[in-house]
Design an enzyme around this catalytic site. Structure first.
Site: not given
Length: 487
Positions: A312, A378, A471
């Protein structure tokens, strides 16, 4: 261009009327009070290039308006989200430390409840409760598809992909937990672990955490740098992911200003002032702290190679970290780089920025250097949105997994801005499929793939927005361990 070329959006200054205009009508950014730009004429000319860009400009206004709405909501949710996060994480730790709900009831009756204590090795974040696995897998098939890694050796033949993904996942945890995890991996002496809380000039907005470890205490082959990702209950971390602000890094092109702030830039309007090669300030800044630690470790471990990773937001920091080393001509460190491996990483710069990094890598003989792994739909790799003003683009090789079992190499993942209607049915279908498969996975793949109640609840909530559900770091680790890939 001048070193002070920039475009900054101030979501805290956006009003309801501004959002209405951006979403419904074509507005001049030069007239917007929430925009700061070094070149107003650049913004105006972008809106007056003729009919060929008319539709593109309309899309840009809608994308910008949608982005600012998200940021305004996150601003309002900052404190409530932190409070909610503390309650959820404390409750999850209370349950896990006491053996589940029924055991907790028994311990309450017998006055033997274990009270969770933050910053201890037994206290896990929300991410840690989604996936608490720590055991490393040995060499996997994936190495055959990453030629740059064939020359890398780790102790006990540990899979480098497995190691970097777990390192990116563990980076979400407190320092005591991280030290215990590295000790569990039996790769280094835990005393050599570096864990810094690095604050930039914008310390009220951003905090950065990274840690470094080696695969051996003596004559290491590998040095791993892992950046912490977007914290689940930190609104400002999420705002950085969605920010469209940029700063031009000279001939490098435009870089994402929010991520530069997180890494430690000291001037948001001048990259030369913001990134002095020799930093003399009193505050520990992420980039400088990590750079100086790497220099020391490279002197101790003369044969070691460097791998940088993150999930991320951590992936974004891993991607731009080498660019500052290039800016400062840190050849000692750059020559020892092996690769950058990121997971669920957002965009970090424009096409010029990516081309500059790729050209530098090719000239340095590091063509197989930069890999980013993307799982399904995602949301984070598809932000900041690829709009005509900011022009954020991905670069490097994308390893895209359409499921836990199937992956392929490509330039960019499908549905790049998360808006294409043709992918809508597939998003929800695959979210349901992941939920059902996760309930059966331990029966077919072993107990290592049995999911916690927190993870199953996360998947159920992910049905509302599959982009957020995809995610999950657990899905990335599952994809690495179970997947097959086509060239």
């Amino acid at each position: 261009m001048a070193s002070s070329d920039y475009l900054i959006y101030r979501p805290e200054e956006v009003g309801f009327f501004d959002l209405l205009c951006l979403c419904l009508v074509k507005s001049r950014l030069s007239d917007c009070k929430f925009v700061e730009s070094s070149h107003r004429k650049f913004v105006e000319s972008s809106l007056s290039l003729g009919s060929k860009l008319e539709d593109e400009s309309a899309i840009a206004n809608w994308i910008l308006g949608f982005t600012l709405i998200i940021q305004k909501i996150l601003l309002r949710l900052d404190v409530p989200l932190r409070i909610l996060g503390f309650i959820i994480e404390f409750s999850l730790n209370l349950l896990s430390l006491n053996g589940g709900f029924l055991r907790l009831v028994f311990r309450i009756i017998t006055f033997s409840v274990v009270i969770p204590v933050q910053d201890t090795e037994n206290y896990r974040s929300y991410i840690g409760h989604l996936d608490g696995r720590l055991d490393l897998y040995k060499t996997l098939w994936f190495l055959n598809y990453l030629p740059q890694m064939r020359t890398l050796n780790t102790s006990n033949d540990v899979s480098l992909m497995d190691l970097t993904m777990l390192a990116a996942e563990v980076a979400y945890e407190n320092e005591a937990y991280v030290r215990n995890a590295v000790k569990h991996w039996k790769l280094i002496n835990p005393n050599q672990l570096t864990s810094d809380l690095c604050l930039s000039e914008f310390e009220k907005e951003f905090g950065t955490r990274a840690y470094i470890f080696c695969d051996r205490s003596v004559d290491a082959n590998l040095i791993v740098v892992s950046f912490r990702g977007t914290e689940t209950f930190d609104a400002k971390d999420w705002m950085a992911d969605f920010d469209l602000s940029w700063i031009r890094m000279g001939k490098m092109g435009r870089a994402h200003l929010g991520f530069m702030k997180v890494l430690g830039i000291q001037d948001e309007k001048d990259y030369l002032k913001g990134w002095p090669k020799d930093y003399q300030g009193e505050k520990p800044l992420a980039y400088y702290s990590i750079r100086d630690t790497l220099k020391i470790l490279l002197q101790v471990h003369e044969n070691a190679k460097i791998v940088v990773t993150g999930h991320s937001l951590g992936g974004a920091l891993a991607a731009i970290f080498p660019s500052i080393l290039i800016l400062h001509d840190e050849a000692t460190i750059l020559n020892r780089f092996a690769c950058v491996l990121t997971y669920g990483q957002p965009r970090v710069g424009d096409e010029t920025f990516g081309s500059f990094i790729e050209a530098w890598l090719q000239n340095s003989g590091l063509q197989q250097f930069y890999y980013r792994v993307v799982y399904r739909y995602d949301l984070v790799p598809r932000v900041p949105f690829d709009d005509p003003y900011s022009q954020f683009k991905h670069f490097g090789c994308c390893i895209y997994f359409s499921s836990w079992y199937k992956g392929q190499r490509m330039k960019e993942e499908p549905d790049k801005n998360f808006f294409y209607i043709e992918y809508l049915a597939s998003k929800y279908f695959n979210a349901c499929k992941d939920l059902i498969t996760s309930l059966l996975l331990s029966k077919t793949q072993g107990e290592d793939f049995k999911e916690s109640g927190a993870c199953i609840m996360y998947r159920i909530k992910g049905l509302l927005c599959p982009g957020v559900g995809c995610h999950n770091p657990r899905d990335y680790l599952n994809a690495i361990r179970l997947g097959k890939i086509t060239r």
